[in-house]
Design a protein around this motif. Structure first.
Motif, PDB file in Angstrom:
ATOM      1  N   PHE A   1       6.473   2.364  -1.394  1.00 38.85           N
ATOM      2  CA  PHE A   1       5.846   3.026  -2.543  1.00 38.85           C
ATOM      3  C   PHE A   1       6.332   2.412  -3.849  1.00 38.85           C
ATOM      4  CE2 PHE A   1       4.948   6.392   0.545  1.00 38.85           C
ATOM      5  CZ  PHE A   1       3.693   6.824   0.137  1.00 38.85           C
TER       6      PHE A   1
ATOM      7  N   GLN B   1      -2.457   4.357  -3.872  1.00 38.31           N
ATOM      8  CA  GLN B   1      -1.044   3.971  -3.810  1.00 38.31           C
ATOM      9  C   GLN B   1      -0.501   4.105  -2.393  1.00 38.31           C
ATOM     10  OE1 GLN B   1       1.886   6.766  -5.184  1.00 38.31           O
ATOM     11  NE2 GLN B   1       3.174   5.152  -6.107  1.00 38.31           N
ATOM     12  N   ALA B   2      -0.830   5.194  -1.710  1.00 35.67           N
ATOM     13  CA  ALA B   2      -0.334   5.408  -0.353  1.00 35.67           C
ATOM     14  C   ALA B   2      -0.880   4.349   0.600  1.00 35.67           C
ATOM     15  CB  ALA B   2      -0.709   6.803   0.126  1.00 35.67           C
TER      16      ALA B   2
ATOM     17  N   VAL C   1       6.491  10.319   1.652  1.00 33.52           N
ATOM     18  CA  VAL C   1       7.577   9.370   1.844  1.00 33.52           C
ATOM     19  C   VAL C   1       8.303   9.690   3.147  1.00 33.52           C
ATOM     20  CG1 VAL C   1       9.764   8.520   0.921  1.00 33.52           C
ATOM     21  CG2 VAL C   1       7.850   9.013  -0.640  1.00 33.52           C
TER      22      VAL C   1
ATOM     23  N   ALA D   1       0.974   1.135  -0.059  1.00 35.68           N
ATOM     24  CA  ALA D   1       2.318   1.207   0.516  1.00 35.68           C
ATOM     25  C   ALA D   1       2.263   0.997   2.025  1.00 35.68           C
ATOM     26  CB  ALA D   1       2.961   2.547   0.179  1.00 35.68           C
TER      27      ALA D   1
ATOM     28  N   TYR E   1      -0.283  11.963   3.270  1.00 34.47           N
ATOM     29  CA  TYR E   1       0.623  10.890   2.862  1.00 34.47           C
ATOM     30  C   TYR E   1       1.880  11.491   2.258  1.00 34.47           C
ATOM     31  CZ  TYR E   1      -2.166  11.945  -1.322  1.00 34.47           C
ATOM     32  OH  TYR E   1      -2.844  12.590  -2.335  1.00 34.47           O
TER      33      TYR E   1
ATOM     34  N   GLN F   1      10.242   4.795   1.145  1.00 35.90           N
ATOM     35  CA  GLN F   1      10.156   4.797  -0.313  1.00 35.90           C
ATOM     36  C   GLN F   1      10.036   3.398  -0.887  1.00 35.90           C
ATOM     37  OE1 GLN F   1      10.215   7.686  -2.523  1.00 35.90           O
ATOM     38  NE2 GLN F   1       9.425   6.013  -3.794  1.00 35.90           N
TER      39      GLN F   1
END
Length: 289
Positions: free
Chosen positions: A81, A131-132, A33, A135, A31, A78
């Motif tokens: 995220f 979190q990834a 950005v 996102a 993972y 981004q």
């Protein structure tokens, strides 16, 4: 047959998913950005769909729009995220001894190498992985929104049936397990939403299988599915009634698990499920629904 197949092979240019490849870390996930200015492959797919929908058609048509995310690797802009700050990430709860009463075959699935739980804990990246994933799911939500906006503003707004679905669910540490390949509901439950003319808003309380999708879509089109197809027409979608009566949708249906050769099955009832992990073993659980 000609009418079904003459344009079935016609596809929009599909972006290479190699653009999403990132190094795999010690937690066995990948993972990062997406660099600014780089177009995400799913965005390229949606842009291709827009172009196709803007064409002129002289007969009914079918389009399939496939999004890679939230399947890993997670290479996400981004902005997605930013909607999930690491400080706000909530980890799924786990219970000590949760796997102690699992039969050997189910325990083997939970502890499979790709399950990743120990690798994630050793790397200390559980919050980053969640979190990834969030996102990636948020990015897919945005892509679905763009797809849905197109028919709504097109000449096909009142004649389009839309089916939203996924092939499997996902674990993010529940039951000490990551990814798929399990018989818990986090893996076996998927989004399965049908919208179209004459379909009232609502849900259906009985278990539905993805095998039901094809005969349901064919029924929505006013055609008859071949007799050897598996699956049933989902309730409230019977434009033709020749397939099954509306009340014939069963309350309990066995279905093959992800590794059918190991005799893995999950049986779902409205409020009670029995997970059969093979070799004659059964674990019964009460659903919270």
């Amino acid at each position: 047959e000609r009418a079904l197949n003459d344009r079935w092979h016609t596809t929009a240019p599909y972006p290479s998913t190699l653009a999403l490849q990132t190094p795999v870390g010690p937690d066995r996930f990948s993972y990062e950005v997406l660099p600014p200015g780089e177009n995400h492959p799913d965005q390229a797919t949606v842009d291709g769909f827009r172009g196709r929908l803007g064409a002129t058609y002289d007969r009914p048509f079918f389009m399939a729009v496939g999004l890679l995310q939230p399947h890993p690797p997670w290479r996400i802009p981004q902005w997605a995220f930013d909607l999930h700050p690491i400080a706000t990430v909530v980890l799924p709860p786990t219970a000590v001894g949760d796997l102690d009463d699992m039969p050997p075959m189910a325990r083997a699935l939970a502890d499979a190498p790709l399950a990743n739980y120990q690798a994630v804990q050793s790397a200390g990246t559980h919050e980053l992985v969640v979190q990834a994933f969030l996102a990636a799911a948020t990015h897919s939500d945005a892509m679905v929104g763009q797809v849905m906006n197109e028919p709504a503003s097109s000449p096909f707004a009142d004649t389009t049936n839309v089916v939203l679905w996924s092939d499997h669910g996902y674990h993010l540490g529940e039951h000490f397990h990551f990814r798929k390949s399990a018989l818990w509901e986090q893996t076996t439950h998927v989004p399965f939403v049908i919208s179209g003319p004459g379909i009232a808003s609502g849900t259906f309380s009985r278990p539905v299988s993805l095998l039901d999708m094809a005969p349901t879509v064919v029924a929505r089109a006013g055609a008859v599915a071949p007799a050897d197809w598996g699956g049933l027409i989902a309730p409230r979608h019977h434009r033709n009634r020749g397939r099954q009566p509306a009340g014939a949708y069963p309350p309990c249906r066995p279905s093959s698990g992800p590794l059918a050769n190991l005799a893995l099955h999950q049986v779902q009832r409205c409020h009670r499920g029995a997970v059969r992990p093979g070799h004659g073993s059964t674990r019964v659980h009460q659903s919270g629904r």
